[in-house]
Design an enzyme around this catalytic site. Sequence first.
Site, PDB file in Angstrom:
ATOM      1  N   LYS A  10      46.661  34.233  26.934  1.00 26.71           N
ATOM      2  CA  LYS A  10      46.510  33.445  28.249  1.00 26.71           C
ATOM      3  C   LYS A  10      45.506  33.852  29.089  1.00 26.71           C
ATOM      4  O   LYS A  10      45.628  35.013  29.646  1.00 26.71           O
ATOM      5  CB  LYS A  10      47.995  33.401  28.933  1.00 26.71           C
ATOM      6  CG  LYS A  10      47.994  32.334  29.955  1.00 26.71           C
ATOM      7  CD  LYS A  10      49.172  32.611  30.980  1.00 26.71           C
ATOM      8  CE  LYS A  10      48.503  33.337  32.375  1.00 26.71           C
ATOM      9  NZ  LYS A  10      47.460  32.595  32.963  1.00 26.71           N
ATOM     10  N   GLU A  33      46.563  47.416  31.791  1.00 26.58           N
ATOM     11  CA  GLU A  33      45.355  47.883  32.317  1.00 26.58           C
ATOM     12  C   GLU A  33      45.274  47.333  33.903  1.00 26.58           C
ATOM     13  O   GLU A  33      44.950  45.927  34.201  1.00 26.58           O
ATOM     14  CB  GLU A  33      44.112  47.414  31.619  1.00 26.58           C
ATOM     15  CG  GLU A  33      43.716  47.839  30.154  1.00 26.58           C
ATOM     16  CD  GLU A  33      43.428  49.168  30.316  1.00 26.58           C
ATOM     17  OE1 GLU A  33      42.970  49.722  31.341  1.00 26.58           O
ATOM     18  OE2 GLU A  33      43.552  49.868  29.208  1.00 26.58           O
ATOM     19  N   CYS A  39      37.855  46.502  38.413  1.00 26.90           N
ATOM     20  CA  CYS A  39      38.847  47.366  38.481  1.00 26.90           C
ATOM     21  C   CYS A  39      38.220  48.909  38.731  1.00 26.90           C
ATOM     22  O   CYS A  39      38.854  49.827  39.292  1.00 26.90           O
ATOM     23  CB  CYS A  39      39.787  47.261  37.347  1.00 26.90           C
ATOM     24  SG  CYS A  39      38.855  47.565  35.897  1.00 26.90           S
ATOM     25  N   GLU A  63      43.488  48.758  46.594  1.00 26.54           N
ATOM     26  CA  GLU A  63      42.664  48.158  46.025  1.00 26.54           C
ATOM     27  C   GLU A  63      42.223  46.853  46.826  1.00 26.54           C
ATOM     28  O   GLU A  63      43.020  45.889  46.750  1.00 26.54           O
ATOM     29  CB  GLU A  63      43.194  47.660  44.778  1.00 26.54           C
ATOM     30  CG  GLU A  63      41.890  47.170  43.866  1.00 26.54           C
ATOM     31  CD  GLU A  63      42.243  46.666  42.548  1.00 26.54           C
ATOM     32  OE1 GLU A  63      43.279  45.849  42.290  1.00 26.54           O
ATOM     33  OE2 GLU A  63      41.732  47.079  41.435  1.00 26.54           O
TER      34      GLU A  63
HETATM   35  P1  NAD Z   1      46.507  38.954  38.290  1.00 29.05           P
HETATM   36  O1  NAD Z   1      47.581  39.968  38.039  1.00 29.05           O
HETATM   37  O2  NAD Z   1      46.589  38.047  39.587  1.00 29.05           O
HETATM   38  O3  NAD Z   1      46.370  38.024  36.892  1.00 29.05           O
HETATM   39  C1  NAD Z   1      46.279  38.629  35.887  1.00 29.05           C
HETATM   40  C2  NAD Z   1      46.782  37.396  34.844  1.00 29.05           C
HETATM   41  O4  NAD Z   1      48.527  37.400  34.964  1.00 29.05           O
HETATM   42  C3  NAD Z   1      46.228  36.029  35.129  1.00 29.05           C
HETATM   43  O5  NAD Z   1      46.123  35.567  33.704  1.00 29.05           O
HETATM   44  C4  NAD Z   1      47.318  35.382  35.749  1.00 29.05           C
HETATM   45  O6  NAD Z   1      47.431  34.015  35.569  1.00 29.05           O
HETATM   46  C5  NAD Z   1      48.744  36.259  35.208  1.00 29.05           C
HETATM   47  N1  NAD Z   1      49.788  35.893  35.978  1.00 29.05           N
HETATM   48  C6  NAD Z   1      50.039  36.181  37.334  1.00 29.05           C
HETATM   49  N2  NAD Z   1      51.216  36.075  37.627  1.00 29.05           N
HETATM   50  C7  NAD Z   1      52.027  36.094  36.596  1.00 29.05           C
HETATM   51  C8  NAD Z   1      53.176  36.033  36.378  1.00 29.05           C
HETATM   52  N3  NAD Z   1      54.231  36.093  37.343  1.00 29.05           N
HETATM   53  N4  NAD Z   1      53.779  36.470  35.162  1.00 29.05           N
HETATM   54  C9  NAD Z   1      52.943  36.470  33.903  1.00 29.05           C
HETATM   55  N5  NAD Z   1      51.484  36.306  34.148  1.00 29.05           N
HETATM   56  C10 NAD Z   1      51.176  36.311  35.559  1.00 29.05           C
HETATM   57  O7  NAD Z   1      44.941  39.517  38.475  1.00 29.05           O
HETATM   58  P2  NAD Z   1      43.763  39.210  38.831  1.00 29.05           P
HETATM   59  O8  NAD Z   1      43.390  38.653  40.251  1.00 29.05           O
HETATM   60  O9  NAD Z   1      43.449  37.978  37.559  1.00 29.05           O
HETATM   61  O10 NAD Z   1      42.733  40.035  38.229  1.00 29.05           O
HETATM   62  C11 NAD Z   1      42.138  41.022  39.332  1.00 29.05           C
HETATM   63  C12 NAD Z   1      43.131  42.571  39.000  1.00 29.05           C
HETATM   64  O11 NAD Z   1      42.956  42.856  37.562  1.00 29.05           O
HETATM   65  C13 NAD Z   1      42.685  43.502  39.915  1.00 29.05           C
HETATM   66  O12 NAD Z   1      43.930  44.121  40.207  1.00 29.05           O
HETATM   67  C14 NAD Z   1      42.116  44.347  38.945  1.00 29.05           C
HETATM   68  O13 NAD Z   1      41.935  46.078  39.144  1.00 29.05           O
HETATM   69  C15 NAD Z   1      42.779  44.154  37.626  1.00 29.05           C
HETATM   70  N6  NAD Z   1      41.691  44.456  36.353  1.00 29.05           N
HETATM   71  C16 NAD Z   1      42.076  45.736  35.548  1.00 29.05           C
HETATM   72  C17 NAD Z   1      41.350  46.026  34.683  1.00 29.05           C
HETATM   73  C18 NAD Z   1      41.368  47.326  33.943  1.00 29.05           C
HETATM   74  O14 NAD Z   1      40.893  47.391  32.570  1.00 29.05           O
HETATM   75  N7  NAD Z   1      42.127  48.333  34.438  1.00 29.05           N
HETATM   76  C19 NAD Z   1      40.041  45.009  34.399  1.00 29.05           C
HETATM   77  C20 NAD Z   1      39.893  43.959  35.142  1.00 29.05           C
HETATM   78  C21 NAD Z   1      40.781  43.776  36.176  1.00 29.05           C
END
Ligand code: NAD
Length: 503
Positions: free
Chosen positions: A192, A267, A303, A403
């Site tokens: 997804k 992650e 991140c 963050e």
């Molecule tokens: P997010 O948590 O909003 O979304 C990530 C994914 O989860 C998306 O596909 C989203 O549709 C899905 N999602 C959202 N709500 C959900 C739910 N209730 N149930 C299941 N899935 C759900 O994150 P984002 O805004 O897309 O990305 C930014 C975040 O990702 C930041 O916190 C960043 O630090 C983190 N990030 C971490 C890494 C790493 O490797 N550590 C890499 C990139 C981004």
Amino acid sequence: MVFTVQPHREALGLKDGQLLVDGKFRGSGDGATWTHHHPATAEVVGQFAIATDEDVDDAVRSARRAFDEGPWPRYGAGKRVQVLRKYGDLLREHADELRGLQALDNGVPLSFGQIYGTSVAIAADIFDHHAGWIDKVGGETLPPYQGGDHLAMTFREPVGVVAAVLPWNAPFVLFAQKLAPALAAGCTVVVKPSEYASFCVIRMVELLIEAGLPDGVVNLVTGPGASTGSALINHPLVDKISFTGSRGVGKLVVEASAGTSKRVSLELGGKSPALVFADAPNVGLAAMTCMGMVTMGLSGQACVAHTRALVHRDVLDEFLASAEMLAGVVTFGNPFDPAVMASPLINQRQLDRVLGYIDKGQEEGARLVTGGKRLDGDFAEGNFVAPTIFADVRNDMTVAREEIFGPVLAVVPFDDEDEAVRIANDTEYGLGAGIYTTDTRRAFRVAKRVRAGMIGINGFQLEPHVPFGGFKQSGLGREGGRSAYEAYTELKTVMMPLTDELM
Ligand code: NAD
């Protein structure tokens, strides 16, 4: 509007995005679609299907069947290697197209799309890297503990059906960090993508089919997290959830795993420090690296960005001057313009969030050195925020603790090494850290003391074979390298007496 991404949409032949279920591309069960607006221009880019609970169920059951009955987990190592290497080549062939699709998705400029750490090139190399483990990772034969004549053996078997949930900020590398080890190990997958970066992932999935994956081995469900994502992570037939995203949703993943003891890799976010000592090899370069991480390319929506600069007081002025200089030269605009260096924030919610943190920083007494506002004029249609530096930050201020995921650098002064390490570790996160010093013994001493998963001494580069991940609330497990491959396997023990002694 002074610039438009529309001609690039036409040139790339963007079509409506579909789900992939059991080897067939199709719309959603109820015909619902998501309309994607470009973050730099607010133009409509296109539509893709929103997977319903039933669509997600179909996708997971397809992956289940492909795992329980299909050929992929049973192929000899050579056959899986062949498919994954072919896929790596296909990614390289389609690199320009994929970079263009990413620019339509999340607005990451073409210029930054070529930087190795988040590029199509590293994604292809990650598939090659994990293909390399397929015929090398196996079990062991252990000697009898109490003597006697029996065999104790271990086997590594694929963990099963994997739900791979991706964020929007670095879709190429994160798609690869999940799907490459999962497929290499013999798992089947339901992926997804983020609703804010789906078109490039849809294309990456199409290329996987072209590489020769049997039906059902990879399935694709697009749609919002709260509905499509939630249905996927809560599905009882999923064996493992591999999630990259925010800490808040990461906690929901852990909760969703509890009912059926799903395996989980996380992650999550970070608030990574850069420790800049007075003997840094080049203070100006350290400042530009920190500022570059929170402005160039992803505009701080990364991140691992070093968003807390801990700077020795003796070099504080020099650091701030160089960081401010870099902030002044960052260029914004159409991501397809090769001169553009930085992206917009992904959506209105993120824009409001970042501006809210900037207000909070000022309310709590941090000194705004530069930036701090939304860009207007030619950029008014997009979610652009000026590169922002806060000085005189205390580590208990909100801008040093949370963050922000935007172009904001918080600069915290320190007087000695112990204080720097204490401030660095005073965080709930533990993803990365940078250390800038010419004293090698200090560099390793500090690297050992800082509680973070990835430490760069005078620099840092993402590579396919190097473990990536965080301590504390930055995640669980690692991507990249052998341990990432093993995280998509179960260890099985098989024992057999060679005489009647144990029977
Ligand atoms: P997010 O948590 O909003 O979304 C990530 C994914 O989860 C998306 O596909 C989203 O549709 C899905 N999602 C959202 N709500 C959900 C739910 N209730 N149930 C299941 N899935 C759900 O994150 P984002 O805004 O897309 O990305 C930014 C975040 O990702 C930041 O916190 C960043 O630090 C983190 N990030 C971490 C890494 C790493 O490797 N550590 C890499 C990139 C981004």
